[in-house]
Design an enzyme around this catalytic site. Structure first.
Site, PDB file in Angstrom:
ATOM      1  N   ASP A   1     -28.210  26.428 -20.329  1.00 54.08           N
ATOM      2  CA  ASP A   1     -26.997  25.619 -20.103  1.00 54.08           C
ATOM      3  C   ASP A   1     -27.402  24.382 -19.309  1.00 54.08           C
ATOM      4  O   ASP A   1     -28.474  24.336 -18.701  1.00 54.08           O
ATOM      5  CB  ASP A   1     -25.943  26.415 -19.332  1.00 54.08           C
ATOM      6  CG  ASP A   1     -24.658  25.602 -19.130  1.00 54.08           C
ATOM      7  OD1 ASP A   1     -24.215  24.934 -20.087  1.00 54.08           O
ATOM      8  OD2 ASP A   1     -24.105  25.602 -18.012  1.00 54.08           O
ATOM      9  N   SER A   2     -26.525  23.398 -19.306  1.00 58.74           N
ATOM     10  CA  SER A   2     -26.782  22.196 -18.515  1.00 58.74           C
ATOM     11  C   SER A   2     -26.831  22.527 -17.023  1.00 58.74           C
ATOM     12  O   SER A   2     -27.390  21.774 -16.244  1.00 58.74           O
ATOM     13  CB  SER A   2     -25.682  21.168 -18.764  1.00 58.74           C
ATOM     14  OG  SER A   2     -24.443  21.713 -18.364  1.00 58.74           O
TER      15      SER A   2
ATOM     16  N   CYS B   1     -23.919  26.725 -23.882  1.00 55.95           N
ATOM     17  CA  CYS B   1     -23.335  25.438 -23.500  1.00 55.95           C
ATOM     18  C   CYS B   1     -22.653  24.880 -24.739  1.00 55.95           C
ATOM     19  O   CYS B   1     -23.297  24.686 -25.780  1.00 55.95           O
ATOM     20  CB  CYS B   1     -24.454  24.498 -23.036  1.00 55.95           C
ATOM     21  SG  CYS B   1     -23.901  22.816 -22.696  1.00 55.95           S
TER      22      CYS B   1
ATOM     23  N   GLU C   1     -20.282  22.632 -10.325  1.00 55.04           N
ATOM     24  CA  GLU C   1     -21.658  22.358  -9.883  1.00 55.04           C
ATOM     25  C   GLU C   1     -21.710  22.061  -8.373  1.00 55.04           C
ATOM     26  O   GLU C   1     -22.676  22.406  -7.703  1.00 55.04           O
ATOM     27  CB  GLU C   1     -22.251  21.186 -10.673  1.00 55.04           C
ATOM     28  CG  GLU C   1     -22.561  21.502 -12.132  1.00 55.04           C
ATOM     29  CD  GLU C   1     -23.752  22.450 -12.325  1.00 55.04           C
ATOM     30  OE1 GLU C   1     -24.764  22.279 -11.642  1.00 55.04           O
ATOM     31  OE2 GLU C   1     -23.635  23.373 -13.153  1.00 55.04           O
TER      32      GLU C   1
ATOM     33  N   CYS D   1     -15.796  25.582 -22.465  1.00 54.17           N
ATOM     34  CA  CYS D   1     -16.921  25.096 -21.670  1.00 54.17           C
ATOM     35  C   CYS D   1     -17.300  26.262 -20.777  1.00 54.17           C
ATOM     36  O   CYS D   1     -16.427  26.871 -20.129  1.00 54.17           O
ATOM     37  CB  CYS D   1     -16.525  23.893 -20.824  1.00 54.17           C
ATOM     38  SG  CYS D   1     -17.793  23.452 -19.595  1.00 54.17           S
TER      39      CYS D   1
ATOM     40  N   HIS E   1     -18.664  26.508 -18.014  1.00 51.86           N
ATOM     41  CA  HIS E   1     -18.419  26.372 -16.569  1.00 51.86           C
ATOM     42  C   HIS E   1     -16.990  26.806 -16.192  1.00 51.86           C
ATOM     43  O   HIS E   1     -16.743  27.201 -15.054  1.00 51.86           O
ATOM     44  CB  HIS E   1     -18.564  24.911 -16.132  1.00 51.86           C
ATOM     45  CG  HIS E   1     -19.984  24.452 -15.943  1.00 51.86           C
ATOM     46  ND1 HIS E   1     -20.840  24.251 -16.988  1.00 51.86           N
ATOM     47  CD2 HIS E   1     -20.675  24.139 -14.824  1.00 51.86           C
ATOM     48  CE1 HIS E   1     -22.018  23.832 -16.514  1.00 51.86           C
ATOM     49  NE2 HIS E   1     -21.940  23.753 -15.206  1.00 51.86           N
TER      50      HIS E   1
HETATM   51  N1  DGL Z   1     -21.315  24.412 -19.686  1.00 50.66           N
HETATM   52  C1  DGL Z   1     -21.338  23.268 -20.553  1.00 50.66           C
HETATM   53  C2  DGL Z   1     -20.443  23.486 -21.745  1.00 50.66           C
HETATM   54  O1  DGL Z   1     -20.178  24.628 -22.086  1.00 50.66           O
HETATM   55  C3  DGL Z   1     -20.941  22.076 -19.773  1.00 50.66           C
HETATM   56  C4  DGL Z   1     -21.472  21.055 -19.654  1.00 50.66           C
HETATM   57  C5  DGL Z   1     -21.689  19.796 -18.959  1.00 50.66           C
HETATM   58  O2  DGL Z   1     -20.849  18.898 -19.025  1.00 50.66           O
HETATM   59  O3  DGL Z   1     -22.749  19.734 -18.409  1.00 50.66           O
HETATM   60  O4  DGL Z   1     -20.036  22.556 -22.383  1.00 50.66           O
END
Ligand code: DGL
Length: 274
Positions: free
Chosen positions: A11-12, A74, A159, A193, A195
């Protein structure tokens, strides 16, 4: 590392842990290697080419670490990079390895949750602008209408750790209102998403209890269980020592602290250097 063949989860940043947690619950016998590209998160506002390049770099890194199977946990990377990686890069890198995303497994079942056939999707700007959810849900559930809302501040709230503070309440409520105002009949909201499940308590506090809020973790985990049953060759290649390693491109201490809160036990993160 060489004798190990873990499942790679990418993931990011921290969000993919919400998916990996469910995967580990469903498939505890395997080894896992998590990679968060926290140094370059968020991916949501980045253009197509950048998300593709960052994701490809991360997939290559996971392959080099011995992962025969990588899950892009992600949505933004799944929307913007997965297809090109599967079709163009994988045949050149190693045709025996596999990269799977989170959008397809979700869109295959999400229509089963709604009674009104009106589904709301919350995602990053990248995911929403890609139209991937609208296209894929149309294919699987032609009677369902999809409404989308980009929540551009939510990834940063997670984050930074602010998701647990009152600072998060207003931006969360604003995005939910912007989605729900689009259609009174929305009875299902997908957190598109990885997150966003960390914001679940705030989301539930603002939304009418009759509206279901769906996180992807369990859906993706179920889909992986089924994939590994159908692909015994892959299942046999994966090592099974119940070991989990966490890597980040960002600050390892910060990652460990943030990840440990919802992982439920201490997380010691190692540095990923590309
Ligand atoms: N967790 C990422 C997703 O599912 C998010 C991403 C980001 O903007 O870094 O899209």
């Amino acid at each position: 590392m060489s004798s190990r063949s873990p499942i790679g989860v990418f993931d990011s940043g921290l969000g993919g842990l919400t998916v990996m947690k469910e995967i580990v619950k469903h498939l505890p016998e395997y080894d896992y290697l998590y990679l968060g590209d926290n140094a370059r998160a968020p991916y949501g506002p980045r253009d197509f080419e950048t998300v593709y390049q960052f994701t490809l770099q991360s997939v290559k890194w996971l392959f080099e670490k011995g992962c025969p199977l990588v899950i892009l946990a992600c949505n933004t990377a799944s929307a913007k990079a997965l297809r090109t990686i599967q079709q163009k890069d994988l045949p050149l890198l190693d045709p025996t390895k596999r990269v799977l995303g989170v959008i397809r497994p979700t869109t295959e079942v999400i229509g089963d949750y709604t009674e009104t056939n009106h589904i709301g999707i919350l995602g990053t700007k990248g995911t929403v602008d890609s139209g991937s959810y609208i296209i894929e849900i149309q294919k699987a559930f032609p009677d369902v209408t999809v409404y989308q809302q980009a929540c551009s501040t939510w990834v940063d709230l997670v984050e930074s750790g602010d998701y647990q503070t009152p600072k998060a309440i207003e931006p969360v409520n604003e995005c939910l209102d912007a989605l729900l105002v689009q259609c009174e009949g929305i009875d299902t909201i997908l957190l598109g998403c990885t997150h966003y499940p960390l914001l679940l308590p705030l989301i539930k506090a603002h939304v009418h209890p009759a509206i279901q809020i769906i996180s992807q973790g369990e859906i993706v985990a179920d889909s992986l269980v089924s994939y590994l049953k159908r692909h015994q060759d892959m299942s046999q290649r994966l090592s099974k020592n119940r070991q989990i390693q966490f890597f980040t491109t960002g600050d390892t201490k910060k990652f460990g602290q943030a990840a440990g809160i919802f992982w439920g036990e201490e997380v010691v993160a190692e540095q990923a250097i590309f």
